[in-house]
Design an enzyme around this catalytic site. Structure first.
Site, short mmCIF file in Angstrom:
data_model
loop_
_atom_site.label_atom_id
_atom_site.label_comp_id
_atom_site.label_asym_id
_atom_site.label_seq_id
_atom_site.Cartn_x
_atom_site.Cartn_y
_atom_site.Cartn_z
N HIS A 127 -12.68 32.91 -8.51
CA HIS A 127 -11.93 33.90 -7.74
C HIS A 127 -10.71 33.17 -7.16
O HIS A 127 -10.78 31.98 -6.86
CB HIS A 127 -12.84 34.41 -6.62
N ASP A 204 -18.42 28.33 -4.06
CA ASP A 204 -18.06 29.68 -3.65
C ASP A 204 -19.30 30.55 -3.82
O ASP A 204 -19.67 30.94 -4.93
CB ASP A 204 -16.90 30.19 -4.52
N GLN A 207 -20.58 35.72 -4.09
CA GLN A 207 -21.47 36.61 -4.85
C GLN A 207 -22.91 36.09 -4.81
O GLN A 207 -23.86 36.86 -4.64
CB GLN A 207 -21.01 36.71 -6.32
N LYS A 230 -20.32 41.51 1.83
CA LYS A 230 -20.94 41.68 0.50
C LYS A 230 -22.46 41.69 0.60
O LYS A 230 -23.15 41.87 -0.39
CB LYS A 230 -20.49 40.56 -0.44
N CYS A 370 -9.13 39.58 -8.95
CA CYS A 370 -8.74 38.34 -8.27
C CYS A 370 -9.12 37.12 -9.09
O CYS A 370 -9.57 36.09 -8.54
CB CYS A 370 -9.35 38.22 -6.88
#
Ligand code: PLP
Length: 412
Positions: A127, A204, A207, A230, A370
């Site tokens: 991302h 990251d 998610q 999220k 993104c």
């Protein structure tokens, strides 16, 4: 068609008020969970309760309401640390988003410690939030930004990780789960390779943490970023996990109140993390409501959520894959994947597919997500992306598939 309808409904839809609303006059089929999740009533109630029944600031008040707000705020940190299995030597800083968290790492660690010729290693599947901060800090410090070679659909071979990391590598920044394909790179293995070379690992987890059980002690990353919105929590709350020793070495990202030990006319000394990175009045209502999101997810179980998404993904992949002219962007043998499926309909712009689905009450994401370097790597301008979460069901998948069939007939 996979016939697991009864295993593809966790029975939680009634907890999410927006799912009883209509979109374009149709029952809402929400498949844009990769962007953000819907909020259960308990989270809405928790945020409203603080705003209605308290509303005081934290840490500074010597009166009862402020003390109560402080207790709830501090408790949220204890809860999120437990939720992700934060090790003893780690800390979680509240930020405003995963994006802000990655910028803090790049600025407060990268800009301070990177030197000309050092290497920052990342991938093209990231991302933008896990690429651009590194581009900027590499430019500012003279460090080199290197990319791990990836397969046609973003597959990462640990052998290529080892080949890309050299003895000047200081940072390896990699996603825990792609927001385009759902692929979950072998982060632990990557961390081992990076650590053996003396590099730090940034994961990251935007998610990953929202969709899978995560234990940070086992993951063995040095920094992990993710966000509340999220994972059924409010927007405006992000997280930065780091080892305490790293946070100690880093300079603050922002300066102001509530982060200091002492201020004189010409200098200040700073509190330890997490306060050092949390100046100013934070998103108190959001952080407090986050606790309700954690309660909610824990009551259902992240394992069950991940298993549900596996089944929904398999169902969607099988049914969409049977439609001639539909291309699925599915990575090859990357192990487990999260519930995200990117696809295109030949000759139809992803936005047109998205608009057609929207007219039927089906919310998907269409575009480059993104992740422009990844799109460029796959040779596409964008994709349609369906992404699942705990309130989705087989009926949602079937509505998507029927909608895609109709879009194909309409445009071709
Ligand atoms: N990383 C990934 C993989 C994401 O999917 C997202 C959001 O879509 C982000 C980072 C940025 O998260 P936030 O919008 O909370 O800053």
């Amino acid at each position: 068609m996979i016939d697991q309808v009864k295993d593809t409904d966790l029975g939680v839809r009634a907890d999410f008020p927006v799912l009883s609303r209509l979109m374009r006059g149709k029952p809402l089929v929400y498949l844009d969970n990769g962007a953000t999740s819907l909020k259960p009533q308990s989270v809405i109630d928790a945020e409203v309760a603080y705003l209605r029944d308290n509303g005081a600031t934290i840490h500074r008040g010597v009166y009862e309401f402020s003390e109560r707000a402080t207790t709830m705020y501090d408790d949220a940190r204890v809860r999120i640390k437990r939720f992700v299995g934060c090790p003893e030597d780690g800390e979680v800083v509240f930020t405003k988003s995963a994006t802000e968290s990655s910028n803090i790492i790049a600025r407060s660690w990268g800009a301070k410690f990177l030197r000309p010729g050092d290497r920052v290693v990342t991938t093209e599947i990231e991302h933008h939030a896990n690429i651009i901060p590194w581009q900027e800090v590499a430019r500012a410090t003279g460090a080199e930004l290197a990319f791990i070679p990836i397969g046609p659909r973003g597959e990462i071979d640990p052998g290529d990780v080892a080949r890309t990391i050299n003895d000047r590598t200081r940072i390896v920044a990699v996603t825990g789960m792609s927001n385009v394909t759902g692929a979950m790179p072998a982060v632990r293995e990557i961390a081992q390779i990076a650590h053996a070379a003396g590099a730090l690992v940034v994961v990251d987890g935007a998610q990953l943490v929202s969709h899978h059980p995560v234990n940070l002690a086992e993951l063995d990353a040095d920094f992990v970023i993710w966000s509340s919105h999220k994972m059924c929590g409010p927007t405006g709350v992000g997280f930065l996990y780091a080892r305490k020793c790293l946070l100690e070495q880093m300079d603050p990202f922002l300066y102001g109140g509530d982060m200091i030990v002492k201020v004189t006319k010409d200098r200040a000394t700073y509190a330890q993390a997490p306060e050092k990175f949390e100046p100013g009045t934070p998103n108190i209502s959001g952080v407090i409501a986050l606790t309700a999101a954690i309660d909610y997810l824990e009551a259902i179980g992240m394992d069950r959520i991940a298993d549900l998404e596996d089944r929904l993904l398999a169902r969607a992949e099988e049914a969409l894959g049977e439609i001639p002219g539909v291309t699925l962007y599915v990575p090859d043998s990357v192990g487990r994947r999260g519930g995200i499926l990117s696809f295109n309909v030949d000759g139809v712009h992803p936005h047109d597919v998205g608009s057609m689905l929207d007219s039927e009450g089906i919310a998907v994401r269409a575009g480059f997500h993104c992740a422009q370097p990844f799109m460029r790597h796959m040779g596409v301008g964008g994709t349609v992306r369906a992404s699942f979460y705990l309130y989705n069901t087989a009926a949602d998948v079937d509505a998507l598939v029927a909608g895609v069939r109709r879009a194909k007939e309409f445009f071709q």
